[in-house]
Design a protein around this motif. Sequence first.
Motif, PDB file in Angstrom:
ATOM      1  N   LEU A 281      38.345  42.169  49.896  1.00  0.00           N
ATOM      2  CA  LEU A 281      37.874  43.424  50.463  1.00  0.00           C
ATOM      3  C   LEU A 281      37.266  44.289  49.363  1.00  0.00           C
ATOM      4  CD1 LEU A 281      40.893  44.381  52.784  1.00  0.00           C
ATOM      5  CD2 LEU A 281      38.797  43.174  53.417  1.00  0.00           C
ATOM      6  N   SER A 282      36.161  44.942  49.670  1.00  0.00           N
ATOM      7  CA  SER A 282      35.541  45.850  48.714  1.00  0.00           C
ATOM      8  C   SER A 282      36.412  47.095  48.544  1.00  0.00           C
ATOM      9  CB  SER A 282      34.142  46.245  49.179  1.00  0.00           C
ATOM     10  OG  SER A 282      34.208  46.905  50.434  1.00  0.00           O
ATOM     11  N   ALA A 283      36.173  47.839  47.472  1.00  0.00           N
ATOM     12  CA  ALA A 283      37.000  49.007  47.166  1.00  0.00           C
ATOM     13  C   ALA A 283      37.028  50.033  48.297  1.00  0.00           C
ATOM     14  CB  ALA A 283      36.520  49.646  45.862  1.00  0.00           C
ATOM     15  N   PRO A 284      35.886  50.385  48.929  1.00  0.00           N
ATOM     16  CA  PRO A 284      35.940  51.369  50.024  1.00  0.00           C
ATOM     17  C   PRO A 284      36.790  50.898  51.200  1.00  0.00           C
ATOM     18  CG  PRO A 284      33.701  51.146  49.222  1.00  0.00           C
ATOM     19  CD  PRO A 284      34.485  50.034  48.591  1.00  0.00           C
ATOM     20  N   VAL A 285      36.759  49.608  51.506  1.00  0.00           N
ATOM     21  CA  VAL A 285      37.574  49.092  52.606  1.00  0.00           C
ATOM     22  C   VAL A 285      39.043  49.071  52.213  1.00  0.00           C
ATOM     23  CG1 VAL A 285      37.992  47.114  54.119  1.00  0.00           C
ATOM     24  CG2 VAL A 285      35.647  47.744  53.509  1.00  0.00           C
ATOM     25  N   GLN A 286      39.323  48.741  50.969  1.00  0.00           N
ATOM     26  CA  GLN A 286      40.701  48.756  50.497  1.00  0.00           C
ATOM     27  C   GLN A 286      41.313  50.145  50.615  1.00  0.00           C
ATOM     28  OE1 GLN A 286      41.234  47.012  46.615  1.00  0.00           O
ATOM     29  NE2 GLN A 286      39.950  45.243  47.087  1.00  0.00           N
ATOM     30  N   GLU A 287      40.505  51.182  50.425  1.00  0.00           N
ATOM     31  CA  GLU A 287      41.002  52.549  50.494  1.00  0.00           C
ATOM     32  C   GLU A 287      41.511  52.924  51.879  1.00  0.00           C
ATOM     33  OE1 GLU A 287      38.126  55.271  49.038  1.00  0.00           O
ATOM     34  OE2 GLU A 287      38.109  54.457  47.002  1.00  0.00           O
ATOM     35  N   ILE A 288      40.956  52.296  52.914  1.00  0.00           N
ATOM     36  CA  ILE A 288      41.426  52.609  54.272  1.00  0.00           C
ATOM     37  C   ILE A 288      42.230  51.459  54.872  1.00  0.00           C
ATOM     38  CG2 ILE A 288      39.424  54.107  54.677  1.00  0.00           C
ATOM     39  CD1 ILE A 288      38.504  51.817  56.657  1.00  0.00           C
ATOM     40  N   HIS A 289      42.600  50.485  54.041  1.00  0.00           N
ATOM     41  CA  HIS A 289      43.294  49.306  54.547  1.00  0.00           C
ATOM     42  C   HIS A 289      44.587  49.691  55.271  1.00  0.00           C
ATOM     43  CE1 HIS A 289      45.720  45.550  54.382  1.00  0.00           C
ATOM     44  NE2 HIS A 289      44.539  44.991  54.596  1.00  0.00           N
TER      45      HIS A 289
END
Length: 338
Positions: free
Chosen positions: A173-181
């Motif tokens: 997962l890219s960093a922006p997606v990880q932030e809302i995981h």
Amino acid sequence: MQMENQPIEESMLDSLQKATDQKGRLSYEDFSRIAAFDPLAGYYTKPRKRVGRSQETDFYTAASLGKVFGKLVTAAAIDLLGSEKEAERHVFVEIGAEPGTSILEDVGHPFPETLVLRLGDALQIPEKAVVFANEWLDSLPFHRIRFDEEQGWQELGIVIEEEGVREIILPELSAPVQEIHHRLPVTSSHNYLLDLPLGAIDGLREISSQPWRGAFLTFDYGKSWEELTQVHPKGTARVYESHRTHGDLLANPGKVDLTCHLCWDFLVEVLEEEGFSDILLERQESFLMQHAAGAIREIIENNAPGLDEERQTMQELLHPSLMGNAFQVLASKRLSSD
């Protein structure tokens, strides 16, 4: 998954290749950003007419229907600010208008100045402003993820090959997606697609974090987080081309409008974090009927010759089976204490 190879014109291919990793991969965020805004090959940067009812355009918006929408938005902005006198202290700022157009062109209004921020302009908001956008946030980049019963949520991306491009699963997962995981459902149906309009969050934060005071309103289409994660298993991303829509996201990047639904919950949270109050999220019909009632009544009651077209346009904007229910309005204010 979309696995078919799609050929791409050379200028777009060159721009996409510059954004890939060593294995020729890039995220949907990069793909959708380049497809829309690449300086040479992007859909919104090319000198062509995109919006309107003609056969040469791809879609039409409320802002392209004439002066009626401008009249209703003006009335609604005055209502949000509290009075016409208060409106006289605020610059009307329009974000994302097409070249050569403005929603307030030839529309009477009390604002001391109008400012149109187009593609490439710095998003600098005056100290006192009404900030308005019509279908701007949905044009910003998005990510695409899917749920796998064994692997959980996986991010989809693009790989560039000799035959063209095709959709793949990215290794992580890219960093922006990880932030809302942490907000993603723990489980979902197999292959459930979720298009994450995270670029819209960044766009709204860029303007709302500035220390201006006034009102904000945007007209667009979106869903709640619950709807996006539970009701739309095929995702909401789609292509608009010649007034038709389809789901082949990889076809003709730079030549078509690539978009997905906004997540209203995320945008409301941004406004709350930046100190906005009285946040409204309503159907376009309901919002305009409540906040632009006087302007609507004036158009209905005006019997001057040639105004039937204005009444027809207003019906298209308000009728539930047309734009009235298809679009929503997010509005709020952050007023001065003086």
